[in-house]
Motif scaffolding. Structure first.
Motif, mmCIF file in Angstrom:
data_model
loop_
_atom_site.group_PDB
_atom_site.id
_atom_site.type_symbol
_atom_site.label_atom_id
_atom_site.label_comp_id
_atom_site.label_asym_id
_atom_site.label_seq_id
_atom_site.Cartn_x
_atom_site.Cartn_y
_atom_site.Cartn_z
ATOM 1 N N GLU A 1 27.426 29.418 57.385
ATOM 2 C CA GLU A 1 26.156 30.119 57.291
ATOM 3 C C GLU A 1 26.165 31.129 56.151
ATOM 4 O O GLU A 1 27.212 31.592 55.702
ATOM 5 N N ASN A 2 24.990 31.441 55.676
ATOM 6 C CA ASN A 2 24.751 32.549 54.757
ATOM 7 C C ASN A 2 23.676 33.432 55.351
ATOM 8 O O ASN A 2 22.747 32.947 56.006
ATOM 9 N N ILE A 3 23.784 34.726 55.110
ATOM 10 C CA ILE A 3 22.730 35.666 55.469
ATOM 11 C C ILE A 3 22.341 36.405 54.210
ATOM 12 O O ILE A 3 23.194 36.969 53.519
ATOM 13 N N LEU A 4 21.083 36.376 53.890
ATOM 14 C CA LEU A 4 20.598 36.992 52.669
ATOM 15 C C LEU A 4 19.450 37.926 53.028
ATOM 16 O O LEU A 4 18.546 37.562 53.785
ATOM 17 N N TRP A 5 19.506 39.132 52.501
ATOM 18 C CA TRP A 5 18.392 40.044 52.704
ATOM 19 C C TRP A 5 18.070 40.748 51.388
ATOM 20 O O TRP A 5 18.916 40.869 50.502
ATOM 21 N N GLY A 6 16.854 41.189 51.269
ATOM 22 C CA GLY A 6 16.444 41.833 50.037
ATOM 23 C C GLY A 6 15.084 42.470 50.169
ATOM 24 O O GLY A 6 14.421 42.392 51.208
ATOM 25 N N VAL A 7 14.660 43.109 49.082
ATOM 26 C CA VAL A 7 13.348 43.740 49.051
ATOM 27 C C VAL A 7 12.792 43.602 47.634
ATOM 28 O O VAL A 7 13.540 43.667 46.663
ATOM 29 N N GLN A 8 11.506 43.346 47.541
ATOM 30 C CA GLN A 8 10.817 43.272 46.252
ATOM 31 C C GLN A 8 9.748 44.358 46.184
ATOM 32 O O GLN A 8 9.022 44.580 47.157
ATOM 33 N N ALA A 9 9.657 44.994 45.042
ATOM 34 C CA ALA A 9 8.548 45.891 44.722
ATOM 35 C C ALA A 9 7.677 45.147 43.722
ATOM 36 O O ALA A 9 8.129 44.808 42.627
ATOM 37 N N VAL A 10 6.447 44.842 44.077
ATOM 38 C CA VAL A 10 5.579 43.967 43.311
ATOM 39 C C VAL A 10 4.410 44.770 42.753
ATOM 40 O O VAL A 10 3.686 45.436 43.501
ATOM 41 N N PHE A 11 4.235 44.712 41.439
ATOM 42 C CA PHE A 11 3.122 45.372 40.763
ATOM 43 C C PHE A 11 2.194 44.299 40.204
ATOM 44 O O PHE A 11 2.656 43.374 39.537
ATOM 45 N N SER A 12 0.900 44.422 40.472
ATOM 46 C CA SER A 12 -0.086 43.444 40.012
ATOM 47 C C SER A 12 -1.188 44.156 39.245
ATOM 48 O O SER A 12 -1.672 45.214 39.665
ATOM 49 N N PHE A 13 -1.566 43.558 38.119
ATOM 50 C CA PHE A 13 -2.585 44.158 37.265
ATOM 51 C C PHE A 13 -3.657 43.126 36.956
ATOM 52 O O PHE A 13 -3.382 41.940 36.917
#
Length: 405
Positions: free
Chosen positions: A393-405
């Motif tokens: 198994e793999n466990i992957l976690w993360g966070v994205q900060a998304v800017f839209s214009f």
């Protein structure tokens, strides 16, 4: 690639069709007119498009910063720190109100590692987590920026048909399931973003014909070079040695709340053989189908399934199901996403790996809309039998900060 903020706008995809089909009195040709334009969904502030109607200019930009970490993975970088950029421009060249006119389409995508851990020179980000389906459909390499699309778009037949030709990004048009096709602010495992079986190539020479059959049915067909390296001349057979034909039939039903897509394909590519015998022509064909349905305003569900006759050039089978759910009525633009998929790859020769030729992925994410231009999207993935290996198994976690214009 794909596929950016499809929920918020009908961005180069036929997801504009269900939105328009819900209108009880659409004008003739209005359905197809929305396919390839930056057409914000009314009242949705998640994506801003500043269009200059006088000069026929439409554009949009997405930027994302992501931090990703892995657990229980051997011989793999434990975290990646990366930035992503996506921009698109539509420029009207010839105005024709009756038939839609002529447009130039330009798309740019880039990915950059921001630290020594991320700047790997011998592997792509999508391979860095030892998964067969990949981490992020828009992360193309450690430090890479490409133009996936530079094409002319010609409407005709009273806006009921459209031809796009040039360097065409097929992921902008085919298999555009709304809740799965936006890897900036929805799912990031590319098995959910686009089909892992369909040969949806980008930065290759090709053409797409789109036809609105009637209010509830449309069709598309594309012919494209394939087997190309990103950034190389698609006319050069040393770097592009094959072609793909992809179709799509779409049917909109349940008063516009549901869309069924059926995608047949055929591909032929010269592949270098591992035994040193040179190149051999590999051919493949298959079928992918997806359905999405919005039974009520807080909930949208989807499912995708597909198979390929052979396993030379893609996975041989896939199945995924997912949902987007609005948990808080007071936060109209926030949603929880959950998806599960099984991806069957080529059966390895050795017995131990042959027992693990089905990768399973569970992904959970939440899109938190801070304001009209900024959102924060945490992700979690659990991956069983990653890349069809003996690793459990793999466990992957993360966070994205998304800017839209």
């Amino acid at each position: 690639m794909k596929k950016h903020n499809i929920i918020a706008m009908a961005l180069t995809s036929l997801m504009a069709l269900p939105v328009i089909a819900q209108d009880s009195t659409p004008a003739v040709g209005d359905i197809l007119q929305g396919i390839n334009m930056f057409t914000p969904e009314e009242g949705d502030p998640a994506y801003k498009v500043k269009a200059n109607e006088k000069y026929g200019t439409q554009w949009g930009v997405d930027m994302a910063y992501g931090l990703w970490n892995t657990e229980k993975v051997s011989d793999v970088k434990r975290h990646n720190n990366l930035a992503l950029l996506h921009a698109q421009l539509n420029q009207r060249l010839i105005e024709d109100k009756a038939n839609g006119g002529t447009w130039l389409r330009v798309e740019f995508s880039g990915s950059w590692g921001l630290d020594r851990e991320s700047a790997q020179s011998d592997t792509f980000f999508t391979e860095a987590y030892a998964t067969a389906s990949g981490l992020h459909a828009d992360a193309m390499g450690p430090h890479e920026g490409i133009f996936p699309e530079v094409a002319l778009m010609q409407y005709f037949a009273g806006k009921r048909a459209c031809l796009i030709a040039g360097m065409v990004n097929l992921t902008n048009y085919f298999d555009a399931v709304s809740i799965a096709n936006d890897s900036f602010s929805s799912f990031t495992n590319d098995g959910f973003v686009n089909s892992t079986i369909l040969p949806l190539v980008d930065s290759n020479i090709g053409g797409i014909l789109q036809v609105e059959l009637n209010r509830n049915n449309y069709m598309m067909v594309a012919v494209s070079r394939t087997g190309c390296y990103s950034g190389y001349n698609p006319f050069n057979s040393d770097y592009c040695n094959g072609y793909a034909v992809v179709g799509e039939y779409g049917h909109i039903f349940a008063d516009g709340a549901a869309t069924l897509r059926i995608n047949p394909f055929y591909t032929s590519t010269d592949v270098d053989m591992d035994d040193g015998t040179g190149e051999r022509r590999r051919q493949n064909a298959g079928l992918v189908a997806s359905i999405e349905y919005t039974p009520c305003d807080p909930l949208t569900i989807y499912s995708r399934a597909g198979f390929a006759a052979k396993q030379y050039l893609s996975n041989s089978a896939e199945f995924s199901v997912g949902a987007n759910i609005k948990l808080f009525p007071s936060r109209e633009d926030d949603f929880l996403g959950i998806s599960y998929g099984v991806f069957k790859g080529q059966t390895p020769c050795d017995g131990e790996r042959a027992e693990h030729n089905r990768e399973q992925v569970l992904e959970v994410m939440y899109s938190f809309q801070v304001n009209d231009y900024f959102k924060v999207v945490p992700h979690f993935q659990y991956i069983a039998n990653p890349a069809y290996s003996t690793s459990s198994e793999n466990i992957l976690w993360g966070v994205q900060a998304v800017f839209s214009f």
